[in-house]
Enzyme design. Structure first.
Site, PDB file in Angstrom:
ATOM      1  N   ASP A  72      30.150  32.338   9.838  1.00 19.81           N
ATOM      2  CA  ASP A  72      30.665  33.593   9.818  1.00 19.81           C
ATOM      3  C   ASP A  72      31.832  33.581  10.501  1.00 19.81           C
ATOM      4  O   ASP A  72      32.013  33.537  11.743  1.00 19.81           O
ATOM      5  CB  ASP A  72      29.653  34.705  10.477  1.00 19.81           C
ATOM      6  CG  ASP A  72      30.170  35.914  10.197  1.00 19.81           C
ATOM      7  OD1 ASP A  72      31.395  36.324   9.822  1.00 19.81           O
ATOM      8  OD2 ASP A  72      29.426  36.995  10.676  1.00 19.81           O
ATOM      9  N   TYR A 132      43.013  45.221   0.772  1.00 15.93           N
ATOM     10  CA  TYR A 132      43.250  43.887   0.625  1.00 15.93           C
ATOM     11  C   TYR A 132      44.430  43.609   0.811  1.00 15.93           C
ATOM     12  O   TYR A 132      44.849  42.529   1.520  1.00 15.93           O
ATOM     13  CB  TYR A 132      42.596  43.373  -0.786  1.00 15.93           C
ATOM     14  CG  TYR A 132      42.836  41.935  -1.139  1.00 15.93           C
ATOM     15  CD1 TYR A 132      42.056  41.223  -0.670  1.00 15.93           C
ATOM     16  CD2 TYR A 132      43.918  41.705  -1.800  1.00 15.93           C
ATOM     17  CE1 TYR A 132      42.130  39.766  -0.896  1.00 15.93           C
ATOM     18  CE2 TYR A 132      44.130  40.266  -2.298  1.00 15.93           C
ATOM     19  CZ  TYR A 132      43.168  39.355  -1.739  1.00 15.93           C
ATOM     20  OH  TYR A 132      43.257  37.931  -2.093  1.00 15.93           O
TER      21      TYR A 132
END
Length: 253
Positions: free
Chosen positions: A59, A151
Site C-alpha cells: 500500500d 485526478y
C-alpha cells in the site's frame, strides 16, 4: 552482484508499470515490483523473469511499509532507479465530486508518489552513487480535462513534486522527472473510461487512438538511463499522441 542496477516500481503489476518492468528486464536491470493488487501480482509473476524480479504486495500510502520495501528492494544490488506508477482515477464532474473521493485520490497519487520518491531518493543519496526517479503523471496534470477535478489536481501536484525534488536531489546526483502519458490502454483506463469518455479523448488526440503501454516504455527507460539523459531533470515529458501540444481541437468532420 553488488554493482547490479535495480529498478523499484510501484504499481508495477499491470499497465504502464508492468510494461516498464518488462522493458527494464530486457535492458539488463533487475526489478523490484510492488502493487496493492495481489491478483495482478500473481498474473505478473508469469510475465517477469523470476530470477531477476521480486514482487511485493504494498500500500503506497503506508509510510513504514514503503520505507521498509525500499530498504530491501535492491538486495545485494544497487538501487539505481525508481518509478512511481501506482495511482487511482475517477471521472466525476467537479461539482459532484465527494470530498472523500478527492482526498483518497490525492492520498494515493500524491502522498503515495512522494513516499516512494522520498524513500528511493534517500537510498540513492546514502549510496553515494545517485540515480534516477521517474514519477508517472498524466496529461491531465498539464491541462484541464472534463471530470478530472481530483485526478487532474493530483497529477499536477506530481509534476510540481518532480520539479521540486529535482532541485533538492541534484546535489546528490539524483535526477527526477515526470512522465505524462495521454490515454493508454490499461486496466485502470478500462475501468474509468466509458464509451462517452473514450469518444471525447479520441476527438482531441491528433493521432486518434489510445497508446499501448509498451509505447510509453522507451521514454521511461530513456529518462532512467543516466548515460542517455544525464543532463535531463525536473522535466514533464508528455507521451500523448499530440494531445497536450495541439490545443482544443474541434471534432473531426
Amino acid at each position: 552482484m553488488a554493482d547490479e542496477k535495480v529498478l523499484a516500481i510501484t504499481g508495477g503489476a499491470s499497465g504502464i508499470g508492468l510494461a516498464i518492468a518488462g522493458a527494464a528486464l530486457a535492458e539488463g536491470w533487475r526489478v523490484a515490483v510492488a502493487d496493492r493488487d495481489e491478483a495482478a501480482l500473481e498474473r505478473a509473476r508469469g510475465a517477469l523473469d523470476p530470477a531477476r524480479s521480486t514482487l511485493t504486495a504494498l500500500d503506497v500510502t503506508d509510510e513504514a511499509a514503503v520505507e521498509g520495501w525500499i530498504a530491501g528492494a535492491a538486495g545485494p544490488g544497487r538501487l539505481a532507479g525508481a518509478v512511481s506508477a501506482a495511482g487511482i482515477a475517477a471521472d466525476v464532474p467537479a461539482l459532484d465530486t465527494p470530498v472523500d473521493l478527492f482526498r483518497r485520490i490525492l492520498d494515493v497519487n500524491v502522498a503515495g508518489t512522494f513516499l516512494l520518491a522520498r524513500a528511493a531518493g534517500r537510498a540513492m543519496r546514502d549510496s553515494g552513487e545517485g540515480g534516477a526517479i521517474l514519477l508517472i503523471a498524466s496529461v491531465s496534470g498539464l491541462r484541464g480535462a472534463k471530470g478530472r477535478a481530483a485526478y487532474g489536481a493530483s497529477k499536477a501536484a506530481v509534476i510540481n513534486l518532480a520539479q521540486v525534488m529535482a532541485i533538492d536531489c541534484a546535489p546528490h546526483g539524483i535526477r527526477v522527472n515526470a512522465l505524462c502519458p495521454g490515454p493508454v490502454e490499461t486496466p485502470l483506463v478500462a475501468r474509468v473510461h466509458t464509451p462517452e469518455v473514450r469518444a471525447q479523448w479520441l476527438r482531441h488526440v491528433p493521432m486518434r487512438r489510445y497508446a499501448a503501454p509498451e509505447e510509453i516504455t522507451p521514454t521511461a527507460l530513456f529518462l532512467l538511463d543516466g548515460n542517455k539523459s544525464g543532463y535531463l531533470t525536473g522535466q514533464a515529458i508528455a507521451v500523448d499522441g499530440g494531445y497536450a501540444g495541439a490545443g482544443l481541437m474541434p471534432p473531426s468532420n
